[in-house]
Design a protein around this motif. Structure first.
Motif, PDB file in Angstrom:
ATOM      1  N   PRO A   1      61.014 -36.583  46.424  1.00 31.40           N
ATOM      2  CA  PRO A   1      59.645 -36.919  46.032  1.00 31.40           C
ATOM      3  C   PRO A   1      59.671 -38.006  44.963  1.00 31.40           C
ATOM      4  O   PRO A   1      60.653 -38.155  44.234  1.00 31.40           O
ATOM      5  CB  PRO A   1      59.094 -35.598  45.488  1.00 31.40           C
ATOM      6  CG  PRO A   1      60.288 -34.792  45.120  1.00 31.40           C
ATOM      7  CD  PRO A   1      61.375 -35.198  46.077  1.00 31.40           C
ATOM      8  N   MET A   2      58.595 -38.757  44.892  1.00 28.94           N
ATOM      9  CA  MET A   2      58.536 -39.902  43.988  1.00 28.94           C
ATOM     10  C   MET A   2      58.864 -39.524  42.547  1.00 28.94           C
ATOM     11  O   MET A   2      59.559 -40.253  41.831  1.00 28.94           O
ATOM     12  CB  MET A   2      57.156 -40.547  44.067  1.00 28.94           C
ATOM     13  CG  MET A   2      57.075 -41.921  43.436  1.00 28.94           C
ATOM     14  SD  MET A   2      57.973 -43.189  44.352  1.00 28.94           S
ATOM     15  CE  MET A   2      56.816 -43.498  45.696  1.00 28.94           C
ATOM     16  N   GLU A   3      58.391 -38.324  42.110  1.00 25.94           N
ATOM     17  CA  GLU A   3      58.597 -37.943  40.715  1.00 25.94           C
ATOM     18  C   GLU A   3      60.060 -37.655  40.393  1.00 25.94           C
ATOM     19  O   GLU A   3      60.466 -37.700  39.233  1.00 25.94           O
ATOM     20  CB  GLU A   3      57.724 -36.730  40.347  1.00 25.94           C
ATOM     21  CG  GLU A   3      57.956 -35.492  41.182  1.00 25.94           C
ATOM     22  CD  GLU A   3      57.039 -35.434  42.401  1.00 25.94           C
ATOM     23  OE1 GLU A   3      56.851 -34.323  42.930  1.00 25.94           O
ATOM     24  OE2 GLU A   3      56.517 -36.498  42.808  1.00 25.94           O
ATOM     25  N   GLU A   4      60.873 -37.367  41.412  1.00 22.59           N
ATOM     26  CA  GLU A   4      62.300 -37.173  41.179  1.00 22.59           C
ATOM     27  C   GLU A   4      63.073 -38.488  41.235  1.00 22.59           C
ATOM     28  O   GLU A   4      64.166 -38.598  40.702  1.00 22.59           O
ATOM     29  CB  GLU A   4      62.891 -36.217  42.224  1.00 22.59           C
ATOM     30  CG  GLU A   4      62.483 -34.765  42.055  1.00 22.59           C
ATOM     31  CD  GLU A   4      63.213 -33.850  43.015  1.00 22.59           C
ATOM     32  OE1 GLU A   4      64.296 -34.259  43.527  1.00 22.59           O
ATOM     33  OE2 GLU A   4      62.711 -32.749  43.285  1.00 22.59           O
ATOM     34  N   LEU A   5      62.493 -39.470  41.889  1.00 19.51           N
ATOM     35  CA  LEU A   5      63.178 -40.735  42.107  1.00 19.51           C
ATOM     36  C   LEU A   5      62.840 -41.797  41.066  1.00 19.51           C
ATOM     37  O   LEU A   5      63.686 -42.583  40.659  1.00 19.51           O
ATOM     38  CB  LEU A   5      62.819 -41.267  43.492  1.00 19.51           C
ATOM     39  CG  LEU A   5      63.511 -42.552  43.937  1.00 19.51           C
ATOM     40  CD1 LEU A   5      65.011 -42.329  44.108  1.00 19.51           C
ATOM     41  CD2 LEU A   5      62.895 -43.061  45.241  1.00 19.51           C
ATOM     42  N   VAL A   6      61.591 -41.799  40.627  1.00 18.99           N
ATOM     43  CA  VAL A   6      61.088 -42.894  39.788  1.00 18.99           C
ATOM     44  C   VAL A   6      60.712 -42.384  38.400  1.00 18.99           C
ATOM     45  O   VAL A   6      60.009 -41.382  38.252  1.00 18.99           O
ATOM     46  CB  VAL A   6      59.846 -43.553  40.442  1.00 18.99           C
ATOM     47  CG1 VAL A   6      59.283 -44.646  39.528  1.00 18.99           C
ATOM     48  CG2 VAL A   6      60.220 -44.143  41.807  1.00 18.99           C
ATOM     49  N   THR A   7      61.196 -43.090  37.396  1.00 15.54           N
ATOM     50  CA  THR A   7      60.790 -42.836  36.014  1.00 15.54           C
ATOM     51  C   THR A   7      60.068 -44.074  35.506  1.00 15.54           C
ATOM     52  O   THR A   7      60.605 -45.180  35.539  1.00 15.54           O
ATOM     53  CB  THR A   7      62.012 -42.554  35.118  1.00 15.54           C
ATOM     54  OG1 THR A   7      62.685 -41.384  35.595  1.00 15.54           O
ATOM     55  CG2 THR A   7      61.596 -42.355  33.673  1.00 15.54           C
ATOM     56  N   VAL A   8      58.844 -43.891  35.072  1.00 17.07           N
ATOM     57  CA  VAL A   8      58.033 -44.985  34.541  1.00 17.07           C
ATOM     58  C   VAL A   8      58.132 -44.968  33.021  1.00 17.07           C
ATOM     59  O   VAL A   8      57.851 -43.955  32.392  1.00 17.07           O
ATOM     60  CB  VAL A   8      56.556 -44.861  34.975  1.00 17.07           C
ATOM     61  CG1 VAL A   8      55.743 -46.001  34.365  1.00 17.07           C
ATOM     62  CG2 VAL A   8      56.457 -44.895  36.504  1.00 17.07           C
ATOM     63  N   ILE A   9      58.535 -46.081  32.447  1.00 22.12           N
ATOM     64  CA  ILE A   9      58.639 -46.202  30.990  1.00 22.12           C
ATOM     65  C   ILE A   9      57.579 -47.187  30.516  1.00 22.12           C
ATOM     66  O   ILE A   9      57.682 -48.398  30.716  1.00 22.12           O
ATOM     67  CB  ILE A   9      60.044 -46.673  30.570  1.00 22.12           C
ATOM     68  CG1 ILE A   9      61.112 -45.699  31.120  1.00 22.12           C
ATOM     69  CG2 ILE A   9      60.148 -46.791  29.057  1.00 22.12           C
ATOM     70  CD1 ILE A   9      62.529 -46.126  30.872  1.00 22.12           C
ATOM     71  N   ASP A  10      56.525 -46.684  29.907  1.00 20.64           N
ATOM     72  CA  ASP A  10      55.409 -47.537  29.435  1.00 20.64           C
ATOM     73  C   ASP A  10      55.763 -48.218  28.121  1.00 20.64           C
ATOM     74  O   ASP A  10      56.523 -47.680  27.320  1.00 20.64           O
ATOM     75  CB  ASP A  10      54.139 -46.683  29.255  1.00 20.64           C
ATOM     76  CG  ASP A  10      53.605 -46.223  30.603  1.00 20.64           C
ATOM     77  OD1 ASP A  10      53.663 -47.012  31.564  1.00 20.64           O
ATOM     78  OD2 ASP A  10      53.148 -45.073  30.684  1.00 20.64           O
TER      79      ASP A  10
END
Length: 210
Positions: free
Chosen positions: A201-210
């Motif tokens: 799932p996207m939440e396991e693959l992608v980490t967004v750093i603002d």
């Protein structure tokens, strides 16, 4: 959305039906690979398009006897430079100057930086770097195949040295990196064809750093 739908459709076909892919589709897939970005724009690889059935038959035993090798329409072999040389680097910089019609000091300084770096490195290190660039083009070809409705099966399960010998790659200063059979799936012989595509799932693959 059309591209994403095509990527959801594609999978690594485990059986192909031998139907030929039209040459116009093959050329667009190869063009996508040609347009791929590479480090310093050097494109340190070549692509061999194998239509010859006898050669496919020679490769099959050293590729775990995978049927897609011989049942595909076209077998692409992505072969990376065995190392970086001054001649190879200069050729791409000279080609750039010729096509663009001018020379740029910053670009020429960058040429010298590469000439003072890559050729002095270990050949195996250079090959590994070049192979990574070949994989970028390989990924573009894989995506283009999906867009064209053509099945493609990424293959790393093969004996590179044996493929190199069959195709005479070492004499050309090349080493095989990855194979890509292109063709059409054989639904009634492929155990994978009807299984749901599984991805993180996207939440396991992608980490967004603002």
């Amino acid at each position: 959305m059309e591209l994403l739908d095509k990527l959801k459709w594609r999978y690594a076909a485990k059986a192909m039906n031998g139907k030929k892919v039209s040459e116009d589709k093959i050329q667009r897939i190869l063009e996508a690979a040609r347009l791929a970005p590479t480090s310093s724009g050097l494109q340190p690889f070549e692509i061999f398009v194998i239509k010859n059935q006898d050669i496919k038959e020679q490769i099959k035993p050293i590729a775990w006897n995978q049927s897609v090798i011989t049942d595909c329409s076209h077998l692409l072999v992505f072969a990376a430079w065995d190392t970086y040389t001054a001649d190879r680097i200069n050729h791409m910089f000279d080609l750039t100057n010729k096509i663009r019609g001018f020379e740029n000091k910053g670009w020429e300084d960058y040429r010298q930086m590469l000439l003072n770096s890559y050729p002095q490195k270990d050949a195996e290190e250079n090959f590994n770097h070049a192979a990574k660039q070949a994989y970028i083009a390989f990924a573009e070809a894989l995506t283009a195949a999906a867009f064209e409705g053509v099945d493609a099966t990424p293959l790393e399960g093969f004996d590179p040295a044996a493929v190199d010998k069959i195709l005479g790659l070492r004499e050309k200063g090349l080493r095989s990196a990855v194979l890509l059979p292109l063709g059409y799936r054989k639904d009634d012989a492929d155990w994978l064809v009807n299984l749901v595509k599984v991805r993180k799932p996207m939440e396991e693959l992608v980490t967004v750093i603002d």
